[in-house]
Design a protein around this motif. Structure first.
Motif, PDB file in Angstrom:
ATOM      1  N   GLU A  78       0.831  -1.211   0.000  1.00 49.28           N
ATOM      2  CA  GLU A  78       0.000   0.000   0.000  1.00 49.28           C
ATOM      3  C   GLU A  78       0.863   1.257   0.000  1.00 49.28           C
ATOM      4  N   ASN A  79       2.122   1.117   0.372  1.00 51.50           N
ATOM      5  CA  ASN A  79       3.069   2.227   0.272  1.00 51.50           C
ATOM      6  C   ASN A  79       3.750   2.128  -1.084  1.00 51.50           C
ATOM      7  N   SER A  80       3.386   3.024  -1.991  1.00 57.58           N
ATOM      8  CA  SER A  80       3.901   2.942  -3.365  1.00 57.58           C
ATOM      9  C   SER A  80       5.407   3.168  -3.445  1.00 57.58           C
ATOM     10  N   ASN A  81       6.005   3.682  -2.350  1.00 56.15           N
ATOM     11  CA  ASN A  81       7.444   3.937  -2.352  1.00 56.15           C
ATOM     12  C   ASN A  81       8.243   2.882  -1.597  1.00 56.15           C
ATOM     13  N   SER A  82       7.583   1.847  -1.076  1.00 57.12           N
ATOM     14  CA  SER A  82       8.348   0.819  -0.360  1.00 57.12           C
ATOM     15  C   SER A  82       9.286   0.110  -1.334  1.00 57.12           C
ATOM     16  N   ILE A  83      10.309  -0.530  -0.783  1.00 53.44           N
ATOM     17  CA  ILE A  83      11.286  -1.210  -1.638  1.00 53.44           C
ATOM     18  C   ILE A  83      10.601  -2.238  -2.539  1.00 53.44           C
ATOM     19  N   PHE A  84       9.696  -3.039  -1.958  1.00 47.87           N
ATOM     20  CA  PHE A  84       9.031  -4.067  -2.774  1.00 47.87           C
ATOM     21  C   PHE A  84       8.140  -3.434  -3.849  1.00 47.87           C
ATOM     22  N   SER A  85       7.438  -2.341  -3.501  1.00 45.71           N
ATOM     23  CA  SER A  85       6.621  -1.661  -4.509  1.00 45.71           C
ATOM     24  C   SER A  85       7.489  -1.116  -5.635  1.00 45.71           C
ATOM     25  N   CYS A  86       8.650  -0.547  -5.291  1.00 40.34           N
ATOM     26  CA  CYS A  86       9.560  -0.018  -6.314  1.00 40.34           C
ATOM     27  C   CYS A  86      10.045  -1.132  -7.240  1.00 40.34           C
ATOM     28  N   LEU A  87      10.407  -2.283  -6.643  1.00 37.42           N
ATOM     29  CA  LEU A  87      10.885  -3.393  -7.473  1.00 37.42           C
ATOM     30  C   LEU A  87       9.772  -3.905  -8.392  1.00 37.42           C
ATOM     31  N   THR A  88       8.560  -3.967  -7.849  1.00 37.34           N
ATOM     32  CA  THR A  88       7.429  -4.430  -8.648  1.00 37.34           C
ATOM     33  C   THR A  88       7.207  -3.517  -9.852  1.00 37.34           C
ATOM     34  N   ARG A  89       7.255  -2.216  -9.613  1.00 34.63           N
ATOM     35  CA  ARG A  89       7.033  -1.251 -10.698  1.00 34.63           C
ATOM     36  C   ARG A  89       8.194  -1.241 -11.691  1.00 34.63           C
ATOM     37  N   ALA A  90       9.415  -1.357 -11.172  1.00 32.35           N
ATOM     38  CA  ALA A  90      10.578  -1.397 -12.073  1.00 32.35           C
ATOM     39  C   ALA A  90      10.487  -2.616 -12.981  1.00 32.35           C
ATOM     40  N   ARG A  91      10.117  -3.767 -12.411  1.00 32.18           N
ATOM     41  CA  ARG A  91       9.991  -5.003 -13.195  1.00 32.18           C
ATOM     42  C   ARG A  91       8.878  -4.870 -14.238  1.00 32.18           C
ATOM     43  N   GLU A  92       7.777  -4.241 -13.869  1.00 29.29           N
ATOM     44  CA  GLU A  92       6.677  -4.073 -14.807  1.00 29.29           C
ATOM     45  C   GLU A  92       7.097  -3.159 -15.962  1.00 29.29           C
ATOM     46  N   ASN A  93       7.824  -2.084 -15.644  1.00 30.13           N
ATOM     47  CA  ASN A  93       8.324  -1.204 -16.711  1.00 30.13           C
ATOM     48  C   ASN A  93       9.303  -1.941 -17.613  1.00 30.13           C
ATOM     49  N   ALA A  94      10.167  -2.758 -17.009  1.00 26.32           N
ATOM     50  CA  ALA A  94      11.137  -3.521 -17.802  1.00 26.32           C
ATOM     51  C   ALA A  94      10.423  -4.503 -18.724  1.00 26.32           C
ATOM     52  N   ARG A  95       9.348  -5.129 -18.210  1.00 25.53           N
ATOM     53  CA  ARG A  95       8.612  -6.110 -19.003  1.00 25.53           C
ATOM     54  C   ARG A  95       8.012  -5.479 -20.264  1.00 25.53           C
ATOM     55  N   THR A  96       7.585  -4.204 -20.152  1.00 24.57           N
ATOM     56  CA  THR A  96       6.947  -3.541 -21.298  1.00 24.57           C
ATOM     57  C   THR A  96       7.953  -3.054 -22.342  1.00 24.57           C
ATOM     58  N   VAL A  97       9.236  -3.035 -21.976  1.00 30.19           N
ATOM     59  CA  VAL A  97      10.250  -2.557 -22.943  1.00 30.19           C
ATOM     60  C   VAL A  97      11.341  -3.598 -23.133  1.00 30.19           C
ATOM     61  N   ARG A  98      10.962  -4.894 -23.063  1.00 25.97           N
ATOM     62  CA  ARG A  98      11.946  -5.969 -23.158  1.00 25.97           C
ATOM     63  C   ARG A  98      12.811  -5.850 -24.409  1.00 25.97           C
ATOM     64  N   GLU A  99      12.204  -5.403 -25.514  1.00 29.83           N
ATOM     65  CA  GLU A  99      12.943  -5.341 -26.771  1.00 29.83           C
ATOM     66  C   GLU A  99      13.958  -4.193 -26.805  1.00 29.83           C
ATOM     67  N   ASN A 100      13.876  -3.288 -25.816  1.00 33.30           N
ATOM     68  CA  ASN A 100      14.793  -2.140 -25.786  1.00 33.30           C
ATOM     69  C   ASN A 100      15.886  -2.266 -24.728  1.00 33.30           C
ATOM     70  N   ILE A 101      15.824  -3.315 -23.928  1.00 33.20           N
ATOM     71  CA  ILE A 101      16.872  -3.532 -22.920  1.00 33.20           C
ATOM     72  C   ILE A 101      17.529  -4.878 -23.195  1.00 33.20           C
TER      73      ILE A 101
END
Length: 330
Positions: A78-101
């Motif tokens: 529920e804390n969007s800035n917690s370490i786990f929330s940050c990792l979740t969002r970073a992974r989701e962003n990475a998943r959407t740009v797999r062809e660019n990384i």
């Protein structure tokens, strides 16, 4: 480059940088509490004030115990800035740009996320009231608090190193650096501002050993202790502020980060010499203010107010970058 891709790369790196910074200052505070006797004030709530998420914390938790604060800043979804929330969002962003990384970047980030997810599941089986400074909170990994936060730092740095060494230094990389440095400069202001919230037993303790220990802990939170000692012979608050804000060579100083942001924005904008970009214009104004400000006057007029204003300026710069590069498709 599509603005959607640029935005995902930018935010992926901001979230990784945020997770690393959270692990730094939580662990340094943990070490400080281990070194001090129980007679000193509870120093966990200042961490929550520093992140700016204290209103949500107060709504959810009864008291700022070590267990509650660590759960909130580390694992609370529920804390969007917690370490786990940050990792979740970073992974989701990475998943959407797999062809660019690179594949290696994805593998490092995905394994990092899955490892923290397992540790989080172990931690949530414990009662927050039972958590102490010595608690081993992962039965599967056997990691205690410091070992866990060291894991987070190492994995974040591995991801950053992999980014630097496995993708072309084109627009994708420049947007990654813009995100990393903007997040880093913001967190440096918040680490310094933590001293405003950290408690001393009384006003007579200003300048005491405890006061100096707290200033040193701020340097360690930014991994700046050794580099500071190469420039200044003694731990003096004014010099710490100068080093962390105005040093042009230390990679976590605000001035260094701003200069890197300006370079990145110029690269992705493709602007010619003599032309002005809105984001670089704002950045240059902030740089001039940072360079020309006397830290002695800042200490006299109010260090917290200065940092609060600087955070506002960095937020404006971030909003300008968002409007210029990402808003068309988000």
């Amino acid at each position: 480059m599509l603005s959607r891709v640029a935005g995902s790369i930018y935010w992926m790196n901001r979230y990784i940088e945020r997770a690393e910074n959270y692990s730094r200052f939580i662990d340094v505070n943990h070490q400080l509490m281990m070194d001090l006797s129980g007679s000193y004030p509870n120093q966990w709530m200042p961490l929550v004030y520093t992140t700016g998420d204290h209103e949500l914390f107060v709504k959810k938790y009864e008291n700022p115990s070590v267990g509650n604060v660590i759960q909130f800043l580390t694992f609370d979804t529920e804390n969007s800035n917690s370490i786990f929330s940050c990792l979740t969002r970073a992974r989701e962003n990475a998943r959407t740009v797999r062809e660019n990384i690179s594949t290696t970047m994805w593998e490092v980030l995905n394994e990092f996320y899955l490892e923290v997810k397992v540790i989080r599941n172990d931690y949530l089986k414990l009662s927050p009231d039972s958590i102490t400074l010595d608690t081993v909170f992962s039965s599967s990994s056997g990691k205690n608090l410091s070992e866990f936060f060291k894991l987070v730092r190492n994995k974040c740095q591995m991801f950053q190193g992999t980014t630097d060494s496995t993708i072309s230094h084109d627009d994708v990389w420049h947007f990654a650096m813009i995100g990393r440095n903007l997040e880093r400069s913001d967190k440096t202001t918040r680490i310094l501002d933590m001293k405003y919230f950290i408690l001393l037993p009384s006003n007579t303790d200003v300048g005491s050993t405890l006061d100096l220990l707290q200033w040193i802990s701020l340097l360690k939170s930014a991994s700046a202790h050794e580099m500071y000692n190469r420039v200044y012979p003694k731990v003096i608050p004014l010099h710490i502020a100068e080093f962390m804000i105005q040093n042009p060579q230390f990679p976590r100083s605000i001035l260094f980060c701003l200069n890197e942001i300006e370079k990145g924005v110029k690269k992705v904008s493709g602007i010619e010499i003599g032309q002005e970009h809105k984001s670089t214009s704002i950045e240059r104004m902030v740089v001039q203010e940072v360079k020309e400000t006397s830290m002695a006057n800042v200490f006299k007029d109010g260090f917290h107010d200065y940092l609060d204003n600087l955070q506002g300026r960095l937020n404006s710069l971030g909003a300008s970058i968002h409007d210029q590069f990402f808003i068309s498709e988000t």
